[in-house]
Enzyme design. Structure first.
Site, short mmCIF file in Angstrom:
data_model
loop_
_atom_site.label_atom_id
_atom_site.label_comp_id
_atom_site.label_asym_id
_atom_site.label_seq_id
_atom_site.Cartn_x
_atom_site.Cartn_y
_atom_site.Cartn_z
N HIS A 93 0.83 -1.21 0.00
CA HIS A 93 0.00 0.00 0.00
C HIS A 93 0.86 1.24 0.00
CE1 HIS A 93 0.67 -1.29 4.18
NE2 HIS A 93 0.70 -0.01 4.49
N HIS A 95 0.74 5.24 1.19
CA HIS A 95 0.05 6.28 1.99
C HIS A 95 0.10 7.58 1.20
CE1 HIS A 95 0.20 4.18 6.03
NE2 HIS A 95 1.16 3.52 5.40
P1 5GP Z 1 1.99 0.39 7.44
O1 5GP Z 1 1.77 -1.09 7.18
O2 5GP Z 1 2.36 1.15 6.20
O3 5GP Z 1 2.94 0.63 8.57
O4 5GP Z 1 0.63 1.02 7.94
C1 5GP Z 1 -0.60 0.40 7.74
C2 5GP Z 1 -1.69 1.43 7.84
O5 5GP Z 1 -2.93 0.77 7.70
C3 5GP Z 1 -1.72 2.19 9.18
O6 5GP Z 1 -1.60 3.58 8.92
C4 5GP Z 1 -3.08 1.83 9.76
O7 5GP Z 1 -3.70 2.91 10.42
C5 5GP Z 1 -3.86 1.38 8.56
N1 5GP Z 1 -4.87 0.37 8.88
C6 5GP Z 1 -4.68 -0.76 9.60
N2 5GP Z 1 -5.82 -1.46 9.69
C7 5GP Z 1 -6.76 -0.75 9.02
C8 5GP Z 1 -8.15 -0.96 8.76
O8 5GP Z 1 -8.76 -1.94 9.16
N3 5GP Z 1 -8.78 -0.01 8.01
C9 5GP Z 1 -8.14 1.09 7.52
N4 5GP Z 1 -8.86 1.95 6.81
N5 5GP Z 1 -6.83 1.32 7.75
C10 5GP Z 1 -6.15 0.41 8.49
#
Ligand code: 5GP
Length: 132
Positions: A93, A95
């Site tokens: 993903h 951001h």
């Molecule tokens: P990373 O894997 O890049 O560190 O961050 C994952 C991102 O996914 C985080 O910013 C977190 O807030 C978001 N996230 C985790 N679970 C969910 C979810 O169930 N729904 C949404 N909309 N975002 C999520």
């Protein structure tokens, strides 16, 4: 087991959806570091962004560009930035984070707590400006 993002794409888990195409999906991050913090994903599940095959990776960036333009038009930040981390959710993903202040700390640190109605309204506002 399907990732939490695959379950969101499939409608098993709710989200504040912004847009989707046949291969990509955009929705608000549930822990936004700024208003309009959006996640853009390929529907096909791959953990590491740089393991995504070239054609899909290119398509993801172009899709992200459309979403960033919609954020720029609707929310009027200075610009929209990109962060890729991927340490929490093993589904590639990007951001997209609107930058409203040139001195803003641009990181995935502390998040805002926004009411559900505001998250819904932000998603609708961005979504209305998406042109895929
Ligand atoms: P990373 O894997 O890049 O560190 O961050 C994952 C991102 O996914 C985080 O910013 C977190 O807030 C978001 N996230 C985790 N679970 C969910 C979810 O169930 N729904 C949404 N909309 N975002 C999520």
């Amino acid at each position: 087991m399907a990732s939490i993002f695959t379950r969101i794409v499939e409608g098993e888990i709710p989200c504040y959806k912004i847009a989707e195409s046949d291969r990509f999906f955009a929705f608000l991050d549930i822990n936004p570091v700024q208003k309009g913090h959006t996640l853009v994903i390929p529907k096909q599940e791959t953990d590491y962004l740089f393991d995504v095959e070239n054609e899909t990776l290119g398509g993801l960036i172009v899709f992200a560009k459309s979403i960033a333009r919609a954020i720029d038009t609707s929310l009027q930040p200075i610009r929209t930035g990109i962060i890729v981390e991927g340490l929490e959710v093993p589904h590639a993903h990007i951001h997209l984070i609107p930058i409203y202040d040139a001195n803003q700390s641009f990181s995935l640190g502390r998040s805002l707590s926004l009411p559900s109605e505001e998250m819904q309204s932000i998603a609708q506002t961005i979504s209305a400006e998406v042109h895929l």
